[in-house]
Each structure stands twice: as C-alpha cells, then as structure tokens.
Design a protein around this motif. Structure first.
Motif, PDB file in Angstrom:
ATOM      1  N   ASN A  77      62.036 -10.239 -70.089  1.00 14.01           N
ATOM      2  CA  ASN A  77      60.795 -10.814 -69.564  1.00 14.01           C
ATOM      3  C   ASN A  77      59.622 -10.560 -70.507  1.00 14.01           C
ATOM      4  N   ASP A  78      59.914 -10.510 -71.772  1.00 14.06           N
ATOM      5  CA  ASP A  78      58.892 -10.239 -72.785  1.00 14.06           C
ATOM      6  C   ASP A  78      58.452 -11.557 -73.397  1.00 14.06           C
ATOM      7  N   ALA A  79      57.184 -11.882 -73.254  1.00  9.25           N
ATOM      8  CA  ALA A  79      56.675 -13.155 -73.764  1.00  9.25           C
ATOM      9  C   ALA A  79      56.680 -13.175 -75.290  1.00  9.25           C
ATOM     10  N   ASN A  80      56.663 -12.033 -75.911  1.00 10.04           N
ATOM     11  CA  ASN A  80      56.651 -11.957 -77.372  1.00 10.04           C
ATOM     12  C   ASN A  80      58.027 -11.529 -77.865  1.00 10.04           C
ATOM     13  N   SER A  81      58.854 -12.510 -78.229  1.00  9.00           N
ATOM     14  CA  SER A  81      60.208 -12.196 -78.668  1.00  9.00           C
ATOM     15  C   SER A  81      60.204 -11.403 -79.969  1.00  9.00           C
ATOM     16  N   TYR A  82      59.215 -11.636 -80.823  1.00  5.88           N
ATOM     17  CA  TYR A  82      59.172 -10.933 -82.105  1.00  5.88           C
ATOM     18  C   TYR A  82      59.065  -9.421 -81.895  1.00  5.88           C
ATOM     19  N   LYS A  83      58.292  -9.022 -80.885  1.00  5.66           N
ATOM     20  CA  LYS A  83      58.098  -7.601 -80.629  1.00  5.66           C
ATOM     21  C   LYS A  83      59.427  -6.904 -80.389  1.00  5.66           C
ATOM     22  N   SER A  84      60.319  -7.566 -79.660  1.00  8.43           N
ATOM     23  CA  SER A  84      61.630  -6.985 -79.379  1.00  8.43           C
ATOM     24  C   SER A  84      62.554  -7.071 -80.589  1.00  8.43           C
ATOM     25  N   ASP A  96      65.521 -18.532 -86.383  1.00  8.52           N
ATOM     26  CA  ASP A  96      64.992 -19.534 -85.448  1.00  8.52           C
ATOM     27  C   ASP A  96      65.881 -19.662 -84.219  1.00  8.52           C
ATOM     28  N   ARG A  97      67.192 -19.621 -84.453  1.00  8.25           N
ATOM     29  CA  ARG A  97      68.124 -19.765 -83.325  1.00  8.25           C
ATOM     30  C   ARG A  97      68.073 -18.541 -82.403  1.00  8.25           C
ATOM     31  N   ASN A 132      63.934 -16.667 -76.175  1.00 12.48           N
ATOM     32  CA  ASN A 132      62.881 -17.212 -75.311  1.00 12.48           C
ATOM     33  C   ASN A 132      63.456 -18.026 -74.151  1.00 12.48           C
ATOM     34  N   LYS A 133      64.562 -18.711 -74.418  1.00 14.96           N
ATOM     35  CA  LYS A 133      65.178 -19.535 -73.377  1.00 14.96           C
ATOM     36  C   LYS A 133      65.719 -18.672 -72.248  1.00 14.96           C
ATOM     37  N   GLU A 134      66.303 -17.539 -72.590  1.00 15.93           N
ATOM     38  CA  GLU A 134      66.892 -16.665 -71.580  1.00 15.93           C
ATOM     39  C   GLU A 134      65.877 -15.693 -70.983  1.00 15.93           C
ATOM     40  N   GLY A 135      64.652 -15.644 -71.554  1.00 11.13           N
ATOM     41  CA  GLY A 135      63.624 -14.756 -71.023  1.00 11.13           C
ATOM     42  C   GLY A 135      64.045 -13.302 -71.130  1.00 11.13           C
TER      43      GLY A 135
END
Length: 312
Positions: A147-154, A134-135, A141-144
């Motif tokens: 620039n990937d809207a889907n953090s899980y993908k990365s 979670d952290r 997501n906070k740092e963008g």
C-alpha cells in the motif's frame, strides 16, 4: 574466390563485418574498416555491407555509420544471419536491409552492469535494463504492494538509486543513438522517433528475433535477399566460422592458452582481423583467471601478405 563471386552479383563495393559469437563491436573496428576502404579504394557510390554480429557498443556503430557515409552515398546492409543489438543499430544506418530466411535483428534496449548492481548467487554483479525496471514498477503499482504510493521507496531496498539513474541514462543513450543513425537516410522525424522508441521498449526480451516480416511492419527498409547472393554469403559465413573456431592449447586445471580470431573485416584482396593470443592462469588466492603473455593484436592480410596492424 568467395568474395569475387559475391561482388560479381553486386552493383557496388563490398565489405564484410563479421564477428564471432563471443566478439563485440568496439571502437577500434571503425579504424580497421577505414583502413580496408582506403586500401581497396572507393569504386562506386554504393556499398554492400555484410553484417553478422551479436552486438557490442552502440557508440561504435554510430561511428562506423558516420565513416561509411563519408565514403558512400548509399549503404545496403546484407543480413543473412544474426544482426543483434548494436549490430542492429549498424544495419539501421543502411538505405536498405536485405534479409533472408535465417536473418534477424533484435531490440536495442540497453542493460548495464553497475558497480552497485544487485548480485547473483555467486556474488557476481548482474545486468539491469530499463525494460526490467519499468515492468517491476508497473507490476508493483498495479498490485499496490505494501500500500505504498511510492514504489521507488520500496525498490531502493533492493536496487540502489544510482543504478536507476545509470539505467535511465543508458536507455536515453540507446534511443539517441538509434535516432541519430536513422537520420543518416530518413528525413521524417516522427517516423525516426517511432522506430527508435519501438526498438527500445516494445519487445519482451533483448534477444527477441525481429524477422524480415516484423522489421517491415515497423517501417524499416527491408528487402528480400536474392537467393543466389544469400547462398554465397552463407558459404562465406561458413569460412569465417571455421577461421574463428576457439583454439585452447596447453590446457590443465590451472592454465590454458587461447588463440582465436574474433572479428573479421574484409573486402577484395584485403582483410583485417583481431586475434587473441594469450595465456590464462588460475590464481588461487582470489579465485579468478588472470591473463599473462598477451600477444593479442589486429592483423592485416594485404594481397596475401600477413603482418600485425597496430591501432592506438
């Protein structure tokens, strides 16, 4: 003699549930606890449970609380020292938790080692917790990042999707176990849910020490322990610590024998403990220790007579 002195101060039955630092709460423990209660007899509607443990299986804690509640209307947890992780879950099943100056509970969030977990520098699988994931996601997501809207993908590049699923499942299990255990003596579902989520998600580390002051603030039924009782429990802890000292013999570069008591369950006149008794041999081919000549077993002391106690 020490247990007799402790019982003299109490208005109910007494039971010790004590684990060495390298011991874990496990499923067979509840069977041993039931055996001790049946042999000692139920002489009151209240049980005082001395708990000292570094944790283990939350499911086993639920089984133990269910067992104790089938014998006793009231359960009081005596926590003079560490009562961590699954042991905290065990204490949550008590109507009162008596704590002293060195007492602490911990968070009950779950971390797991999955077959697809990341590996450390030695190639060993590492544990992953819901709080850690979670952290990472929140910071990502906070740092963008990228620039990937889907953090899980990365993140899937580093942590397998099945690990995410397994950790989420383990976290849900931890919350469910905590809620079920609290429900043995709490009727306010909103309070149960609040405490369960707090203990599972609000601490920065799994080992964060929850002292009596903090435990009271989150709504747990904590009582300051009587000083004379605290002193006697500490003396009993000293005796158990001496009993469970590691004993390595026949030690060499490629082998050693381990004989150690791990878990002690005791009431007046009756004690059951688990004792490991086995050889460890270093196998050069795959660079790991293997066990041989394993005579480890539970043992029971019944009014001074010691013998093996078999659990299946």
């Amino acid at each position: 003699m020490q247990i007799k002195e402790i019982i003299r101060q109490l208005d109910g039955d007494f039971l010790s549930y004590w684990g060495a630092n390298n011991a874990s709460i496990a499923g067979n423990d509840s069977i041993a606890i039931g055996e001790i209660i049946n042999r000692a007899g139920v002489n009151s509607n209240k049980l005082y449970l001395f708990v000292k443990s570094s944790g283990g299986s939350g499911e086993s804690s639920l089984r133990t609380i269910n067992l104790l509640r089938s014998y006793y209307e009231q359960v009081v947890a005596l926590v003079p020292l560490s009562c961590a992780s699954a042991a905290t879950m065990l204490a949550l099943g008590a109507d009162e938790i008596h704590m002293g100056a060195l007492s602490y509970l911990t968070a009950v969030d779950t971390s797991i080692i999955h077959d697809l977990s990341p590996v450390d520098s030695n190639g060993d699988l590492v544990s992953v917790s819901q709080n850690e994931l979670d952290r990472v996601i929140r910071l990502w997501n906070k740092e963008g990042r990228d620039n990937d809207a889907n953090s899980y993908k990365s993140l899937y590049k580093y942590i397998h999707p099945l690990v995410f699923g397994a950790v989420d499942r383990a976290s849900s299990l931890s919350i469910r176990l905590t809620s079920d255990i609290l429900s043995f003596h709490m009727d306010d579902q909103e309070k149960i849910d609040r405490i369960s989520h707090h203990l599972n998600a609000e601490y920065p580390s799994h080992e964060y020490p929850i002292t009596s002051k903090e435990a009271k603030s989150i709504g747990l039924p904590v009582v300051d322990m009587d000083q004379e009782l605290y002193s006697n429990l500490m003396q009993l802890n000293h005796l158990y610590s001496e009993m469970t000292q590691r004993c390595y013999t026949d030690y060499s570069e490629y082998k050693y024998h381990n004989n150690q008591i791990y878990t002690i369950i005791e009431s007046l006149d009756y004690q059951i403990h688990y004792q490991t008794d086995k050889d460890f041999v270093w196998r050069k081919d795959d660079q790991q220790w293997i066990t041989t000549n394993d005579q480890s077993t539970w043992k029971i002391i019944d009014r001074g007579t010691k013998r093996n106690f078999f659990i299946r």
